[in-house]
Design a protein around this motif. Structure first.
Motif, PDB file in Angstrom:
ATOM      1  N   LYS A   1      35.855 -10.211  68.437  1.00 20.68           N
ATOM      2  CA  LYS A   1      35.003 -10.721  69.511  1.00 20.68           C
ATOM      3  C   LYS A   1      34.591  -9.604  70.460  1.00 20.68           C
ATOM      4  N   VAL A   2      35.546  -8.734  70.805  1.00 19.89           N
ATOM      5  CA  VAL A   2      35.250  -7.637  71.732  1.00 19.89           C
ATOM      6  C   VAL A   2      34.251  -6.666  71.107  1.00 19.89           C
ATOM      7  N   VAL A   3      34.469  -6.321  69.836  1.00 22.91           N
ATOM      8  CA  VAL A   3      33.554  -5.393  69.165  1.00 22.91           C
ATOM      9  C   VAL A   3      32.166  -6.013  69.037  1.00 22.91           C
ATOM     10  N   SER A   4      32.105  -7.273  68.664  1.00 25.95           N
ATOM     11  CA  SER A   4      30.806  -7.945  68.502  1.00 25.95           C
ATOM     12  C   SER A   4      30.052  -8.034  69.823  1.00 25.95           C
ATOM     13  N   SER A   5      30.791  -8.157  70.930  1.00 26.39           N
ATOM     14  CA  SER A   5      30.162  -8.312  72.247  1.00 26.39           C
ATOM     15  C   SER A   5      29.870  -6.982  72.927  1.00 26.39           C
ATOM     16  N   TYR A   6      30.325  -5.883  72.322  1.00 21.00           N
ATOM     17  CA  TYR A   6      30.139  -4.567  72.943  1.00 21.00           C
ATOM     18  C   TYR A   6      28.647  -4.238  73.014  1.00 21.00           C
ATOM     19  N   ARG A   7      28.187  -3.865  74.214  1.00 22.35           N
ATOM     20  CA  ARG A   7      26.761  -3.653  74.446  1.00 22.35           C
ATOM     21  C   ARG A   7      26.410  -2.169  74.368  1.00 22.35           C
ATOM     22  N   VAL A   8      25.329  -1.876  73.668  1.00 20.41           N
ATOM     23  CA  VAL A   8      24.816  -0.508  73.571  1.00 20.41           C
ATOM     24  C   VAL A   8      23.325  -0.538  73.884  1.00 20.41           C
ATOM     25  N   LYS A   9      22.818   0.570  74.411  1.00 18.01           N
ATOM     26  CA  LYS A   9      21.386   0.662  74.658  1.00 18.01           C
ATOM     27  C   LYS A   9      20.733   1.249  73.420  1.00 18.01           C
ATOM     28  N   LEU A  10      19.975   0.430  72.733  1.00 13.50           N
ATOM     29  CA  LEU A  10      19.444   0.781  71.420  1.00 13.50           C
ATOM     30  C   LEU A  10      17.994   1.250  71.534  1.00 13.50           C
TER      31      LEU A  10
END
Length: 390
Positions: free
Chosen positions: A143-152
């Motif tokens: 869940k944490v990895v899936s929710s991790y936000r990156v600027k793409l």
């Protein structure tokens, strides 16, 4: 905007929106039908720093093992992110493979470059480690990895970032390879000069030394300061060189309690724990420093052997065989001063030892130049990574 910085024209996204996040598991080890097949099965221990591609694995599973553990066979190019023991190591799958429970792996969609994501996650490794939770050991959940936000950014910008960073990575690999070759050159020269002497044991290390002892062995973390007396540790000792990129400093008043253990240029340091028996000579710039639990050898002023010769002898197959016979411990191996004192030492002609010492000094000059180039390139790489991913 700097000319060398691809434009960040994208938006913040969750990894789970642009990647399929999958985990792994371990088939039962007591069932031989699960193991020895053709399907690659990777563990976190096989993910090495600065190695981008995993092409094979130490263990392989069978189709039965895949079914029994409900493993997902991931395609080549999958981003392998370790999420426990430890968190934050990352590489790409160079072939189809599955993984154990120490990973959350990311199968990239067409919106995100796996090479770009590899480098972003490597840059963010410290941040990811801080996000881990757990009492026994820290872990990142799916869940944490899936929710991790990156600027793409746009794909063109992702690929430009990869191109620029990968070109620096190639240069760094070449330079690090040069350091390895320089180390091999010293070893080869040692055998060439002393091959007929190193097997002729004429005395012991104790007999040619003023003392063989251990550095500060009492708790010292309470004396750590931002600036003070350098305290070298076992992890700083490499074969025939000191690694000074991770130094710690201790309070001068605390260091003064151990005056007799202060280092002198020409002392020989030998690792006592972790990987026992690795030796190097103390250079002039570390005179007066202290060490923590490393073994210290100080040769007599009238010693018939030089520090460079003794250091390389300890690092040679002869020295490794001796250390192997006397090191103790299972989970944490160690090698003591009492055993080191008894190490047999051959005594070649002093002229040959001096010739070897001069050769080592010239190699050290070359090593210093290469190391400076590495540091400059690494600084540039880190600066660009901060611009692209920070």
């Amino acid at each position: 905007m700097p000319a060398n910085k691809p434009p960040f024209d994208g938006e913040w996204v969750k990894l789970g929106d642009v990647c399929k996040v999958v985990g792994g598991s371990t088939p039962k080890t007591d069932d031989p039908g699960n193991w020895g097949g053709d399907i690659k099965w990777v563990t976190p221990a096989e993910i090495r720093e600065s190695v981008n591609l995993v092409t094979d694995t130490l263990k392989h599973v069978t189709p039965q093992g895949v079914r029994a553990a409900r493993l997902r066979i991931m395609p080549a190019g999958t981003v392998l992110l370790t999420t426990r023991a430890p968190i934050g190591k990352v590489a790409l799958a160079g072939d189809e493979m599955c993984c154990n429970q120490g990973f959350k792996c990311l199968i990239c969609s067409s919106e995100i470059s796996n090479e770009w994501l590899l480098r972003l996650l490597r840059y963010k490794s410290c941040e990811l480690q801080q996000m881990g939770t757990g009492a026994t050991f820290r872990e990142l959940s799916k869940k944490v990895v899936s929710s991790y936000r990156v600027k793409l950014p746009a794909m063109a910008s992702q690929l430009l970032t990869v191109e620029r960073l990968s070109s620096l990575e190639k240069l760094l690999r070449v330079l690090r390879r040069q350091l390895v070759l320089l180390d091999q050159l010293v070893k080869s020269r040692f055998v060439e000069i002393f091959g007929s002497y190193s097997n002729e044991f004429e005395t012991t290390l104790q007999d040619v030394s003023e003392f063989v002892t251990v550095g500060i062995a009492n708790a010292a973390t309470h004396a750590y300061v931002d600036s003070g007396v350098v305290m070298l540790r076992n992890l700083n000792v490499r074969e025939n060189q000191l690694e000074d990129s991770d130094l710690v400093y201790i309070d001068p008043e605390f260091a003064a309690k151990y005056k007799k253990k202060r280092l002198k240029a020409g002392d020989i340091l030998v690792t006592r724990t972790g990987y026992p028996g690795i030796a190097c000579v103390v250079p002039k710039k570390y005179e007066g420093c202290q060490t923590f639990t490393t073994l210290i050898v100080r040769l007599r002023d009238d010693s018939p052997v030089t520090a460079e010769y003794v250091s390389q002898l300890i690092n040679s197959p002869i020295g490794k065989e001796f250390v192997g016979r006397f090191k103790a411990g299972s989970s944490q191996q160690n090698f003591g001063a009492t055993a080191l004192k008894m190490m047999p030492i051959g005594i070649p002609p002093l002229a040959l030892q001096q010739e070897f010492a001069s050769f080592v000094a010239e190699v050290d000059k070359s090593r210093f130049i290469v190391q400076q180039k590495i540091e400059k390139l690494q600084t540039l790489y880190d600066s660009l990574a901060q611009e692209y991913f920070g």
